[in-house]
Write an enzyme that holds these catalytic residues in place. Structure first.
Site, short mmCIF file in Angstrom:
data_model
loop_
_atom_site.label_atom_id
_atom_site.label_comp_id
_atom_site.label_asym_id
_atom_site.label_seq_id
_atom_site.Cartn_x
_atom_site.Cartn_y
_atom_site.Cartn_z
N GLY A 4 3.09 -0.94 4.25
CA GLY A 4 3.10 0.48 3.91
C GLY A 4 4.52 0.93 3.59
O GLY A 4 5.03 0.73 2.49
N GLY A 5 5.17 1.54 4.56
CA GLY A 5 6.50 2.13 4.36
C GLY A 5 7.49 1.21 3.66
O GLY A 5 8.21 1.63 2.75
N SER A 25 3.91 -1.71 10.37
CA SER A 25 5.37 -1.80 10.59
C SER A 25 5.94 -3.18 10.26
O SER A 25 6.87 -3.64 10.91
CB SER A 25 5.74 -1.37 12.01
OG SER A 25 5.37 -0.02 12.22
N HIS A 27 -9.22 1.44 5.39
CA HIS A 27 -7.92 1.68 6.03
C HIS A 27 -8.09 2.68 7.16
O HIS A 27 -8.90 3.61 7.05
CB HIS A 27 -6.92 2.21 4.99
CG HIS A 27 -5.52 2.18 5.49
ND1 HIS A 27 -5.05 3.12 6.37
CD2 HIS A 27 -4.51 1.30 5.29
CE1 HIS A 27 -3.79 2.82 6.67
NE2 HIS A 27 -3.44 1.73 6.04
N GLY A 52 2.94 2.70 10.68
CA GLY A 52 3.91 3.78 10.50
C GLY A 52 4.68 4.17 11.75
O GLY A 52 5.35 5.20 11.77
N GLU A 100 -4.90 -4.47 10.90
CA GLU A 100 -3.90 -3.43 11.00
C GLU A 100 -4.12 -2.64 12.30
O GLU A 100 -4.90 -1.68 12.32
CB GLU A 100 -4.01 -2.47 9.80
CG GLU A 100 -3.78 -3.13 8.47
CD GLU A 100 -3.19 -2.15 7.44
OE1 GLU A 100 -2.19 -2.51 6.83
OE2 GLU A 100 -3.72 -1.04 7.29
N ASN A 130 0.87 -1.18 0.00
CA ASN A 130 0.00 0.00 0.00
C ASN A 130 0.91 1.23 0.00
O ASN A 130 1.49 1.58 1.03
CB ASN A 130 -0.90 -0.02 1.25
CG ASN A 130 -1.72 1.26 1.39
OD1 ASN A 130 -1.78 2.07 0.45
ND2 ASN A 130 -2.32 1.44 2.55
N TRP A 131 1.01 1.85 -1.17
CA TRP A 131 1.94 2.99 -1.29
C TRP A 131 1.41 4.26 -0.61
O TRP A 131 2.12 5.24 -0.51
CB TRP A 131 2.18 3.31 -2.77
CG TRP A 131 3.02 2.31 -3.49
CD1 TRP A 131 3.72 1.26 -2.95
CD2 TRP A 131 3.26 2.26 -4.91
NE1 TRP A 131 4.38 0.58 -3.94
CE2 TRP A 131 4.12 1.18 -5.15
CE3 TRP A 131 2.84 3.04 -5.99
CZ2 TRP A 131 4.56 0.85 -6.43
CZ3 TRP A 131 3.28 2.71 -7.25
CH2 TRP A 131 4.13 1.63 -7.47
N LYS A 132 0.13 4.27 -0.27
CA LYS A 132 -0.50 5.49 0.27
C LYS A 132 -0.26 6.64 -0.72
O LYS A 132 -0.24 6.38 -1.93
CB LYS A 132 0.01 5.77 1.68
CG LYS A 132 -0.08 4.49 2.55
CD LYS A 132 0.16 4.69 4.00
CE LYS A 132 -0.01 3.36 4.72
NZ LYS A 132 0.18 3.45 6.16
N GLU A 147 -6.43 5.12 8.04
CA GLU A 147 -6.21 6.53 7.66
C GLU A 147 -7.47 7.10 7.00
O GLU A 147 -7.77 8.28 7.15
CB GLU A 147 -4.99 6.62 6.72
CG GLU A 147 -3.70 6.38 7.51
CD GLU A 147 -2.57 5.77 6.71
OE1 GLU A 147 -2.61 5.77 5.47
OE2 GLU A 147 -1.63 5.26 7.36
#
Ligand code: 13P
Length: 251
Positions: free
Chosen positions: A234-235, A213, A95, A173, A167, A10-12, A97
């Site tokens: 993610g990251g 993470s 998600h 993150g 999640e 998930n590149w966001k 976010e």
């Protein structure tokens, strides 16, 4: 029952077209075996171009969100039907976010899942507790409510099409991943909720990903938990090298 594992990036709101194209070439070249489903979730604007330029087969494309409405005067929104029309196959729904920054409620997420399924997209439904709930040991109660209000009203046939991602919000993150024990406990709990509502067979069939993470140095132990069917990253999905390293942790 053996469930095929998934590693999903998930590149966001990261990577421009040039960076994304480089990532795609590097990940495609670096895939060593067909050990899992590899999914990537770029920003809407990039998906069509990336799908056009991709000549391989192993990387599958999804969107990070879709509207809960069918069509109409909803400026800035993208519908499930529009995603399907360009060949997108997966969509992340719920998600944290989206829930936290854009006010998405469990009811809206249920509608999004309906739209996605109607358009033959596979929803990846995200759920997970905030830190305060974990701190008070109320994480199962919290996630149970998310499942009940968004997911568990669907038919068994619809449920069979859905992927879930656990999640925990406190792990996203932050560099602080859930321990394998915490992930396993929650995944098994979610499976038990599905079994109670539908059947043990269906519960065993559904893939449940872990996200928060997850990185090359903790992926192996998280992915080796009995009820963890891979990760939503993610990251660590932004760098092709790290993403490939995570894919290679799948046994
Ligand atoms: P991080 O891997 O950056 O913690 O993000 C997880 C996530 O939100 C994936 O959807």
């Amino acid at each position: 029952m053996s469930r095929r594992k998934i590693v999903a990036g998930n590149w966001k709101m990261n990577l421009d077209l040039t960076e994304a194209a480089e990532w795609l070439a590097e990940v495609d070249a670096g895939l060593q075996s067909d050990n899992c489903d590899v999914l990537v979730f770029p920003s809407f604007i990039l998906i069509g171009d990336l799908m056009d330029m991709y000549e391989g087969e192993q990387i599958l494309f999804g969107a990070q969100n879709c509207s809960n409405k069918e069509s109409g005067a909803f400026t800035g929104e993208v519908s499930a039907a529009q995603l399907a029309s360009v060949g997108v196959e997966y969509v992340i729904i719920g998600h944290s976010e989206r829930r936290d920054h854009f006010g998405e409620t469990n009811q809206m997420l249920k509608e999004k899942i309906q739209r996605a399924l109607k358009n033959e997209l596979t929803p990846i439904f995200c759920c997970g507790e905030p830190f305060e709930m974990r701190n008070e040991n109320k994480q199962q109660e919290f996630v149970k409510q998310q499942l009940e209000e968004s997911l568990l009203g669907f038919s068994a046939a619809a449920m069979a099409e859905i992927i879930i991602a656990y999640e925990p919000v406190w792990a996203i993150g932050t560099g602080l991943n859930a321990t394998p024990e915490q992930a396993q406990e929650m995944h098994a709990f979610m499976r038990s909720q599905i079994a109670a509502k539908y059947s043990e067979d269906l519960a065993q069939q559904i893939r449940i990903l872990y996200g928060g993470s997850c990185k090359p140095d903790n992926a192996k132990e998280l992915f080796s938990c009995a009820d963890v069917d891979g990760g939503l990253i993610g990251g660590s999905s932004l760098m092709a090298k790290d993403f490939l390293a995570i894919i290679n942790k799948i046994g």
